[in-house]
Design a protein around this motif. Structure first.
Motif, PDB file in Angstrom:
ATOM      1  N   ALA A  39       0.806  -1.226   0.000  1.00 24.18           N
ATOM      2  CA  ALA A  39       0.000   0.000   0.000  1.00 24.18           C
ATOM      3  C   ALA A  39       0.839   1.277   0.000  1.00 24.18           C
ATOM      4  CB  ALA A  39      -0.957   0.001   1.192  1.00 24.18           C
ATOM      5  N   ASP A  40       1.975   1.258   0.685  1.00 23.52           N
ATOM      6  CA  ASP A  40       2.787   2.471   0.766  1.00 23.52           C
ATOM      7  C   ASP A  40       3.741   2.621  -0.407  1.00 23.52           C
ATOM      8  OD1 ASP A  40       4.684   0.547   1.385  1.00 23.52           O
ATOM      9  OD2 ASP A  40       5.230   1.409   3.326  1.00 23.52           O
ATOM     10  N   GLY A  41       3.683   1.689  -1.354  1.00 25.63           N
ATOM     11  CA  GLY A  41       4.525   1.779  -2.545  1.00 25.63           C
ATOM     12  C   GLY A  41       5.928   1.239  -2.371  1.00 25.63           C
ATOM     13  N   ASP A 121      -2.665   2.226   6.854  1.00 28.11           N
ATOM     14  CA  ASP A 121      -3.729   2.411   7.836  1.00 28.11           C
ATOM     15  C   ASP A 121      -5.089   2.451   7.142  1.00 28.11           C
ATOM     16  OD1 ASP A 121      -4.682   2.997  10.545  1.00 28.11           O
ATOM     17  OD2 ASP A 121      -5.074   5.006   9.786  1.00 28.11           O
ATOM     18  N   ASN A 122      -5.179   3.196   6.046  1.00 28.60           N
ATOM     19  CA  ASN A 122      -6.433   3.310   5.307  1.00 28.60           C
ATOM     20  C   ASN A 122      -6.852   1.967   4.713  1.00 28.60           C
ATOM     21  OD1 ASN A 122      -7.785   3.949   2.391  1.00 28.60           O
ATOM     22  ND2 ASN A 122      -8.493   5.347   4.004  1.00 28.60           N
ATOM     23  N   VAL A 127     -10.586  -2.664   4.665  1.00 31.02           N
ATOM     24  CA  VAL A 127     -10.808  -4.111   4.752  1.00 31.02           C
ATOM     25  C   VAL A 127     -11.648  -4.437   5.983  1.00 31.02           C
ATOM     26  CG1 VAL A 127      -9.690  -6.361   5.084  1.00 31.02           C
ATOM     27  CG2 VAL A 127      -8.769  -4.740   3.404  1.00 31.02           C
ATOM     28  N   ALA A 128     -11.305  -3.838   7.113  1.00 33.42           N
ATOM     29  CA  ALA A 128     -12.064  -4.091   8.346  1.00 33.42           C
ATOM     30  C   ALA A 128     -13.533  -3.718   8.161  1.00 33.42           C
ATOM     31  CB  ALA A 128     -11.441  -3.315   9.508  1.00 33.42           C
ATOM     32  N   GLU A 129     -13.787  -2.581   7.551  1.00 34.56           N
ATOM     33  CA  GLU A 129     -15.169  -2.161   7.297  1.00 34.56           C
ATOM     34  C   GLU A 129     -15.888  -3.181   6.414  1.00 34.56           C
ATOM     35  OE1 GLU A 129     -17.043   0.720   8.241  1.00 34.56           O
ATOM     36  OE2 GLU A 129     -15.467   0.824   9.758  1.00 34.56           O
ATOM     37  N   THR A 155       1.272   7.457  13.740  1.00 36.00           N
ATOM     38  CA  THR A 155      -0.038   7.508  14.357  1.00 36.00           C
ATOM     39  C   THR A 155      -1.077   7.370  13.281  1.00 36.00           C
ATOM     40  OG1 THR A 155      -0.135   9.909  14.144  1.00 36.00           O
ATOM     41  CG2 THR A 155       0.751   9.027  16.230  1.00 36.00           C
ATOM     42  N   SER A 156      -2.288   7.220  13.701  1.00 36.74           N
ATOM     43  CA  SER A 156      -3.365   7.133  12.721  1.00 36.74           C
ATOM     44  C   SER A 156      -4.529   7.977  13.155  1.00 36.74           C
ATOM     45  CB  SER A 156      -3.794   5.673  12.541  1.00 36.74           C
ATOM     46  OG  SER A 156      -4.890   5.370  13.322  1.00 36.74           O
TER      47      SER A 156
END
Length: 159
Positions: A39-41, A121-122, A127-129, A155-156
């Protein structure tokens, strides 16, 4: 709980073929884990090794079988237009506790390099949602993974 999800993941159907297919729950899990890792590349060696270790532990596989699942997960992620196809498969096959534990595995991959990137984090949040893991469970899983990763920073928006 971690042992419970590992046990459950080992019992998931394999899709019937010798080669993993996109509708195989194991491939769906591998694709999501691959997606969060990328995700972060930046795919660091420590993340790659943790990704493979999680799959090996989850499914009690190694060697060519592990390589085939890794390749199938990567291919499925690269060909996907969204996460829904994978999350819908996992939601059908995992109970609530196993879904929470899966989010914990995603956080382990995220924190393997000791850092939290906002895109990672996003991704875990989405996925959790989609699999029905509540915010408090996602945040708790993140905190546990962060605590287990010495030197973790970041942090998030959940805090």
């Amino acid at each position: 709980m971690f042992e419970r999800v590992l046990s459950f993941l080992k019992e998931l159907p394999t899709g019937g073929g010798a080669r993993p297919s996109a509708d195989d729950p194991r491939v769906a899990a591998a694709a999501l884990l691959f997606h969060v890792m990328s995700a972060d590349g930046v795919r660091q060696d420590v993340e790659w090794e943790r990704f493979k270790a999680v799959l090996a532990e989850s499914y009690s596989i190694s060697g060519d079988e592990l390589d085939a699942l890794v390749a199938a997960g990567e291919r499925a992620d690269n060909e996907a237009i969204d996460l829904y196809a994978f999350t819908s498969i996992l939601k059908r096959h995992l109970d609530v506790e196993a879904r929470k534990a899966f989010i914990g595995l995603m956080w382990e991959i995220v924190y393997a390099d000791g850092e939290l990137h906002e895109l990672e984090d996003n991704t875990v949040w989405r996925v959790a949602e989609l699999i029905g893991v509540e915010r408090r469970d996602r945040v708790e899983a993140r905190r546990k993974a962060a605590a287990a990763a010495p030197g973790a920073s970041g942090t998030s928006s959940d805090e």
